[in-house]
Design a protein around this motif. Structure first.
Motif, mmCIF file in Angstrom:
data_model
loop_
_atom_site.group_PDB
_atom_site.id
_atom_site.type_symbol
_atom_site.label_atom_id
_atom_site.label_comp_id
_atom_site.label_asym_id
_atom_site.label_seq_id
_atom_site.Cartn_x
_atom_site.Cartn_y
_atom_site.Cartn_z
ATOM 1 N N VAL A 9 68.979 29.680 48.645
ATOM 2 C CA VAL A 9 70.272 29.379 48.026
ATOM 3 C C VAL A 9 70.683 27.975 48.429
ATOM 4 O O VAL A 9 70.638 27.619 49.614
ATOM 5 N N ILE A 15 81.998 30.700 46.742
ATOM 6 C CA ILE A 15 81.387 31.626 45.789
ATOM 7 C C ILE A 15 80.070 32.171 46.331
ATOM 8 O O ILE A 15 79.733 33.342 46.108
ATOM 9 N N ALA A 16 79.316 31.345 47.053
ATOM 10 C CA ALA A 16 78.053 31.825 47.626
ATOM 11 C C ALA A 16 78.308 32.899 48.672
ATOM 12 O O ALA A 16 77.640 33.940 48.691
ATOM 13 N N GLN A 19 80.124 36.153 46.914
ATOM 14 C CA GLN A 19 79.438 36.892 45.860
ATOM 15 C C GLN A 19 77.909 36.860 45.960
ATOM 16 O O GLN A 19 77.260 37.905 45.924
ATOM 17 N N HIS A 20 77.334 35.669 46.071
ATOM 18 C CA HIS A 20 75.875 35.572 46.004
ATOM 19 C C HIS A 20 75.184 36.229 47.197
ATOM 20 O O HIS A 20 74.256 37.042 47.011
ATOM 21 N N CYS A 35 68.418 28.449 53.216
ATOM 22 C CA CYS A 35 69.607 27.941 52.548
ATOM 23 C C CYS A 35 69.697 26.440 52.756
ATOM 24 O O CYS A 35 69.198 25.903 53.759
ATOM 25 N N SER A 65 68.492 29.768 43.951
ATOM 26 C CA SER A 65 69.786 29.986 43.315
ATOM 27 C C SER A 65 70.700 28.823 43.667
ATOM 28 O O SER A 65 70.918 28.538 44.849
ATOM 29 N N CYS A 67 74.233 27.014 43.765
ATOM 30 C CA CYS A 67 75.671 27.332 43.785
ATOM 31 C C CYS A 67 76.538 26.116 44.068
ATOM 32 O O CYS A 67 77.742 26.265 44.312
ATOM 33 N N ARG A 73 74.097 19.731 39.737
ATOM 34 C CA ARG A 73 73.230 20.843 39.348
ATOM 35 C C ARG A 73 71.941 20.376 38.685
ATOM 36 O O ARG A 73 70.863 20.909 38.933
ATOM 37 N N GLU A 90 74.464 28.887 38.877
ATOM 38 C CA GLU A 90 75.843 29.382 38.845
ATOM 39 C C GLU A 90 76.549 28.732 37.663
ATOM 40 O O GLU A 90 76.160 27.665 37.183
ATOM 41 N N HIS A 119 78.741 35.006 34.860
ATOM 42 C CA HIS A 119 79.007 36.251 35.587
ATOM 43 C C HIS A 119 80.007 37.146 34.879
ATOM 44 O O HIS A 119 79.926 38.378 34.958
ATOM 45 N N TYR A 266 77.992 40.273 40.134
ATOM 46 C CA TYR A 266 76.932 39.495 40.781
ATOM 47 C C TYR A 266 75.690 40.319 41.108
ATOM 48 O O TYR A 266 74.570 39.814 40.964
#
Length: 309
Positions: A9, A15-16, A19-20, A35, A65, A67, A73, A90, A119, A266
């Motif tokens: 990740v 948010i990570a 949720q993630h 990470c 993933s 985030c 991005r 994301e 999501h 998620y």
């Protein structure tokens, strides 16, 4: 037996963590091994200051993933795909439509999965609403997506910078639902964007469009709303009103509440990502982001009081 994939990740923010990471921990198809974040770390996995360092040190990672904010991005996803990783984005999937389309082409060229996630499409009301609307005559669509930015994005400056989307950061969630549940695509015709004097992105917006049959679609987004959020989508049909509320947690049809499955947005995203990798497939729908881009193209700019960040 379902295959298991190693996962990294990038971007360990709210948010990570909220949720993630819990969704990954609950999914037996993924093993979180690393990470990347400039300011945070996750135990007990290996941590790196940025994605480039992670990719160099973790050649055997299967998937990544992403985030981090949308402005970075594209570069991150391109590096991950070039390194042979499957990539999950994301929302919003990028700072522009052209970036996401370029990533889709690259993923196809290197034979890797690209998953541009939305999501809110996995909220429990969405698929029942979509199934019911498929055979109905729709008369009008009204969206009200309003919340308090200081509650949901405290101290986050990237949302006010170019590419940060402003109020469209939550508003695109509503657009992702609308583009999923309606049988025909939405075409934007006009927009009014309210820009604080000290930001590059809007704090409120009104959008007016039609679907391919000419049905009016109206959306109102506002980040100055509170204290109770208003996340509602009403679809007027000849068989009654379909009403989605609480961001997709509640659904009623013709005034009657519909019993829904438990909320698991998620976890469903990671189940979908796993399926896509296993089936060598992709899921890249740019329609919600294209509507936002059209809003900036067509929008009439109105300056409002400074946000005071």
């Amino acid at each position: 037996m379902n295959p298991s994939y190693t996962l990294a990740v990038a971007g360990i923010g709210k948010i990570a963590r909220d949720q993630h990471l819990p969704a990954i921990a609950a999914n037996p198809g993924f093993s979180l091994v690393a990470c990347a974040s400039r300011h945070a770390s996750v135990e007990p996995v290996r941590n790196y200051p940025d994605l480039d360092a992670l990719l160099a040190a973790e050649p055997d990672v299967d998937a990544v993933s992403l985030c981090a904010p949308p402005q970075v991005r594209y570069a991150q996803a391109r590096a991950a795909l070039a390194a042979g990783k499957h990539v999950m984005l994301e929302k919003p999937p990028g700072a522009s439509v052209s970036e996401v389309e370029a990533l889709r082409d690259l993923a196809r060229a290197v034979g890797r999965t690209l998953f541009a996630t939305w999501h809110s499409r996995y909220a429990s009301a969405v698929e029942p609403a979509r199934a019911w609307l498929a055979s109905r005559t729709i008369r009008a669509v009204r969206v009200r997506w309003k919340e308090d930015v200081r509650r949901w994005h405290p101290g986050q400056q990237w949302i006010w910078e170019p590419g940060g989307l402003g109020v469209f950061d939550p508003g695109i969630n509503a657009l992702s639902i609308v583009t999923r549940i309606l049988p025909r695509d939405v075409l934007l015709q006009a927009a009014t964007l309210h820009f604080p004097a000290d930001t590059f992105t809007p704090i409120a917006a009104e959008l007016d469009g039609i679907d391919a049959d000419g049905v009016p679609v109206r959306a109102e987004f506002d980040w100055r709303h509170g204290p109770v959020e208003q996340w509602e989508i009403d679809v007027e049909t000849t068989d009654g009103l379909l009403a989605i509320s609480e961001g997709g947690k509640r659904l009623s049809i013709a005034g009657q509440p519909v019993t829904l499955l438990p909320e698991r947005e998620y976890p469903s995203l990671y189940e979908r990502f796993h399926w896509l990798i296993a089936h060598r497939s992709e899921d890249v729908d740019v329609r919600p982001l294209r509507l936002v881009a059209d809003a900036f193209l067509l929008g009439r700019r109105v300056e409002v009081e400074p946000f005071g960040r």
